[in-house]
Write a protein that holds these residues in place. Sequence first.
Motif, PDB file in Angstrom:
ATOM      1  N   VAL A 243       0.826  -1.035  -0.115  1.00 25.50           N
ATOM      2  CA  VAL A 243      -0.054   0.016   0.037  1.00 25.50           C
ATOM      3  C   VAL A 243       0.928   1.250  -0.202  1.00 25.50           C
ATOM      4  O   VAL A 243       0.581   2.294  -0.695  1.00 25.50           O
ATOM      5  CB  VAL A 243      -1.090   0.197   1.509  1.00 25.50           C
ATOM      6  CG1 VAL A 243      -1.699   1.328   1.131  1.00 25.50           C
ATOM      7  CG2 VAL A 243      -1.786  -1.136   1.211  1.00 25.50           C
ATOM      8  N   ALA A 244       2.220   1.171   0.900  1.00 23.79           N
ATOM      9  CA  ALA A 244       2.760   2.367   0.794  1.00 23.79           C
ATOM     10  C   ALA A 244       3.523   2.715  -0.576  1.00 23.79           C
ATOM     11  O   ALA A 244       3.409   3.799  -0.967  1.00 23.79           O
ATOM     12  CB  ALA A 244       3.868   2.047   1.891  1.00 23.79           C
TER      13      ALA A 244
ATOM     14  N   THR B 200       0.111  12.738   2.602  1.00 24.08           N
ATOM     15  CA  THR B 200       0.646  12.069   3.684  1.00 24.08           C
ATOM     16  C   THR B 200       0.275  10.857   3.792  1.00 24.08           C
ATOM     17  O   THR B 200      -0.912  10.297   3.548  1.00 24.08           O
ATOM     18  CB  THR B 200      -0.031  12.824   5.116  1.00 24.08           C
ATOM     19  OG1 THR B 200       0.547  14.363   4.864  1.00 24.08           O
ATOM     20  CG2 THR B 200       0.745  12.421   6.341  1.00 24.08           C
ATOM     21  N   PHE B 201       1.256   9.719   3.979  1.00 24.47           N
ATOM     22  CA  PHE B 201       1.072   8.133   4.342  1.00 24.47           C
ATOM     23  C   PHE B 201       1.503   8.029   5.484  1.00 24.47           C
ATOM     24  O   PHE B 201       2.793   8.167   6.004  1.00 24.47           O
ATOM     25  CB  PHE B 201       1.670   7.457   3.230  1.00 24.47           C
ATOM     26  CG  PHE B 201       1.586   6.032   3.294  1.00 24.47           C
ATOM     27  CD1 PHE B 201       0.109   5.481   2.885  1.00 24.47           C
ATOM     28  CD2 PHE B 201       2.357   5.190   3.715  1.00 24.47           C
ATOM     29  CE1 PHE B 201       0.128   4.122   3.161  1.00 24.47           C
ATOM     30  CE2 PHE B 201       2.142   3.919   3.968  1.00 24.47           C
ATOM     31  CZ  PHE B 201       0.952   3.226   3.743  1.00 24.47           C
ATOM     32  N   THR B 202       0.582   7.323   6.307  1.00 22.72           N
ATOM     33  CA  THR B 202       1.010   6.793   7.451  1.00 22.72           C
ATOM     34  C   THR B 202       0.861   5.264   7.505  1.00 22.72           C
ATOM     35  O   THR B 202      -0.335   4.709   7.100  1.00 22.72           O
ATOM     36  CB  THR B 202       0.058   7.464   8.718  1.00 22.72           C
ATOM     37  OG1 THR B 202       0.509   8.801   8.646  1.00 22.72           O
ATOM     38  CG2 THR B 202       0.528   6.747   9.945  1.00 22.72           C
ATOM     39  N   PRO B 203       1.692   4.269   7.862  1.00 22.09           N
ATOM     40  CA  PRO B 203       1.534   2.931   7.803  1.00 22.09           C
ATOM     41  C   PRO B 203       0.367   2.402   8.701  1.00 22.09           C
ATOM     42  O   PRO B 203      -0.441   1.536   7.977  1.00 22.09           O
ATOM     43  CB  PRO B 203       2.772   2.317   8.002  1.00 22.09           C
ATOM     44  CG  PRO B 203       3.836   3.369   8.058  1.00 22.09           C
ATOM     45  CD  PRO B 203       3.027   4.693   8.200  1.00 22.09           C
TER      46      PRO B 203
ATOM     47  N   ILE C 202      -8.133   0.063   5.051  1.00 23.53           N
ATOM     48  CA  ILE C 202      -7.255   1.378   4.678  1.00 23.53           C
ATOM     49  C   ILE C 202      -8.124   2.660   4.756  1.00 23.53           C
ATOM     50  O   ILE C 202      -9.455   2.541   4.816  1.00 23.53           O
ATOM     51  CB  ILE C 202      -7.127   1.359   3.082  1.00 23.53           C
ATOM     52  CG1 ILE C 202      -6.204   0.081   2.791  1.00 23.53           C
ATOM     53  CG2 ILE C 202      -6.488   2.761   2.848  1.00 23.53           C
ATOM     54  CD1 ILE C 202      -5.837  -0.013   1.440  1.00 23.53           C
ATOM     55  N   PHE C 203      -7.809   3.541   5.610  1.00 22.22           N
ATOM     56  CA  PHE C 203      -8.559   4.908   5.620  1.00 22.22           C
ATOM     57  C   PHE C 203      -7.785   5.979   4.527  1.00 22.22           C
ATOM     58  O   PHE C 203      -6.743   6.245   4.408  1.00 22.22           O
ATOM     59  CB  PHE C 203      -8.233   5.422   7.148  1.00 22.22           C
ATOM     60  CG  PHE C 203      -9.323   5.480   7.981  1.00 22.22           C
ATOM     61  CD1 PHE C 203     -10.684   5.972   7.366  1.00 22.22           C
ATOM     62  CD2 PHE C 203      -9.330   5.097   9.412  1.00 22.22           C
ATOM     63  CE1 PHE C 203     -11.848   5.519   8.537  1.00 22.22           C
ATOM     64  CE2 PHE C 203     -10.158   5.144  10.242  1.00 22.22           C
ATOM     65  CZ  PHE C 203     -11.622   5.238   9.745  1.00 22.22           C
ATOM     66  N   VAL C 204      -8.934   6.660   4.020  1.00 23.28           N
ATOM     67  CA  VAL C 204      -8.409   7.466   2.916  1.00 23.28           C
ATOM     68  C   VAL C 204      -9.226   8.908   3.571  1.00 23.28           C
ATOM     69  O   VAL C 204     -10.413   9.168   3.568  1.00 23.28           O
ATOM     70  CB  VAL C 204      -8.987   7.245   1.397  1.00 23.28           C
ATOM     71  CG1 VAL C 204      -8.963   8.352   0.584  1.00 23.28           C
ATOM     72  CG2 VAL C 204      -8.428   6.007   0.983  1.00 23.28           C
ATOM     73  N   GLY C 205      -8.258   9.970   3.879  1.00 22.04           N
ATOM     74  CA  GLY C 205      -8.839  11.089   4.431  1.00 22.04           C
ATOM     75  C   GLY C 205      -9.673  11.891   3.392  1.00 22.04           C
ATOM     76  O   GLY C 205      -9.470  11.791   2.190  1.00 22.04           O
ATOM     77  N   ALA C 206     -10.846  12.511   3.785  1.00 22.41           N
ATOM     78  CA  ALA C 206     -11.854  13.394   2.934  1.00 22.41           C
ATOM     79  C   ALA C 206     -12.415  14.592   3.613  1.00 22.41           C
ATOM     80  O   ALA C 206     -13.405  14.933   3.104  1.00 22.41           O
ATOM     81  CB  ALA C 206     -12.962  12.191   2.736  1.00 22.41           C
ATOM     82  N   SER C 207     -11.560  15.301   4.627  1.00 21.24           N
ATOM     83  CA  SER C 207     -11.772  16.232   5.125  1.00 21.24           C
ATOM     84  C   SER C 207     -13.506  16.470   5.415  1.00 21.24           C
ATOM     85  O   SER C 207     -13.872  17.660   5.270  1.00 21.24           O
ATOM     86  CB  SER C 207     -11.421  17.472   3.968  1.00 21.24           C
ATOM     87  OG  SER C 207     -10.097  17.540   3.977  1.00 21.24           O
TER      88      SER C 207
END
Length: 417
Positions: A339-340, A351-354, A382-387
């Motif tokens: 994924v990284a 920004t990627f956080t394992p 997996i989380f994908v930020g969406a504000s």
Amino acid sequence: MRPETITALRRQFHSHAEPGFLEYRTASVILAELAGMGVRATTGRDAIDVGGIALPPTQAEKDEWGGRAVAAGASAEDVAYFQEHGTAIIAELEGNRAGPTWGLRVDIDALPVDEETATDHAPVAGGFRSTTPCMHACGHDGHAAIGLALADRLRDGNFPGRVRIMFQPAEEGVRGAQPMIDAGVTRGVNRMLAVHLGGDLPTGTVVGGVTDAMATTKWKATFDGEAAHAAAAPEKGRHALAAAAQATLAILGLTRFAEADTRVNVGTFHAEGSANIIPARATITYETRSTSNAVLADLNDRAEAAVQGAGQMYGVTVSTRAYGRAAVSQPDDGLLEDVARAAAGVPGVTTFTPKGPSGGGSDDAHLLIRDVQAAGGSGTYIFVGASNPAPHHHRRFDVDEDALVLAVDLLERLFRS
């Protein structure tokens, strides 16, 4: 699939939000879109074991939401099929060379939330506020659109192995994954993913694997006593409502644990009758949660003892039934590395956080992940930020639609690698 098409699909799902196991219009749209792409879709008993649904919709609920779906454009034939055979859909795509079998869970149901009406709420301003008593207050409209967009992009077959996209009903209440597992949807899957938008993270942020999701069990308890005149013969009655009230307080007062975080809640409380009648029946629904699967099992035992003890105190019988559950899963390091690498090739990822926290949520996708892991495969959530401008399950929840394309780009790159 172009970004504007992905957005349009998300908005269509949003404006016709439907609750768990009643996603008739949503499923009809998904099935039609897959057919238009030429993507093979599996439904019915090979996608979900409807006999394994603990609390299926009532006939009245089926009729109500079936009518809504038809009025919103779904065919009566599709609705009748989904009413009988369930709303789960599996899209299977074959690659042109050897490789792993990927599973991807995308959930499709909404919540019984009355959506915001203020004009500064983007769905209101954009004309796609929900037209039903439910609302996509957790991003599942976006997840369904992501699943369709991936199917469209991958139908060229230019990737190794195969991809199985699982459109899951009834994630809310954690009721949909287990009957899909019982139908065999994880059989043969080597790498299992779930993707979720939001997480109170800004757009551009990706968390490769959630590590602290809470295991949970959802319960319904029924208290059966005996009716009597509340003034003339109260001693002849067996007060089911009083027992349910005692059980409610006992559950809310359950002890905490030193080795794990826990949560308990009683969400509904119901009895019928009159002020001068000892109630003969009462029901409650409640949940237990923990960051540890073992602690959750202990917590469930303690809750059961509390409920049965309350029944014994008032001389009523108590029956309990678990109708939803989720577990804790941990991401596999090798898959996190994949994924990284995929995230590094997506320009929108800033920004990627394992690994990262879930914010205390539960999701039955972890059952799918654990099932694949138990068979020797790997998985991650997996989380994908969406504000999101408001918390999940809030009436002002929304997602930045740019995150939809970012999620599709990320997953497509992962599957093609």
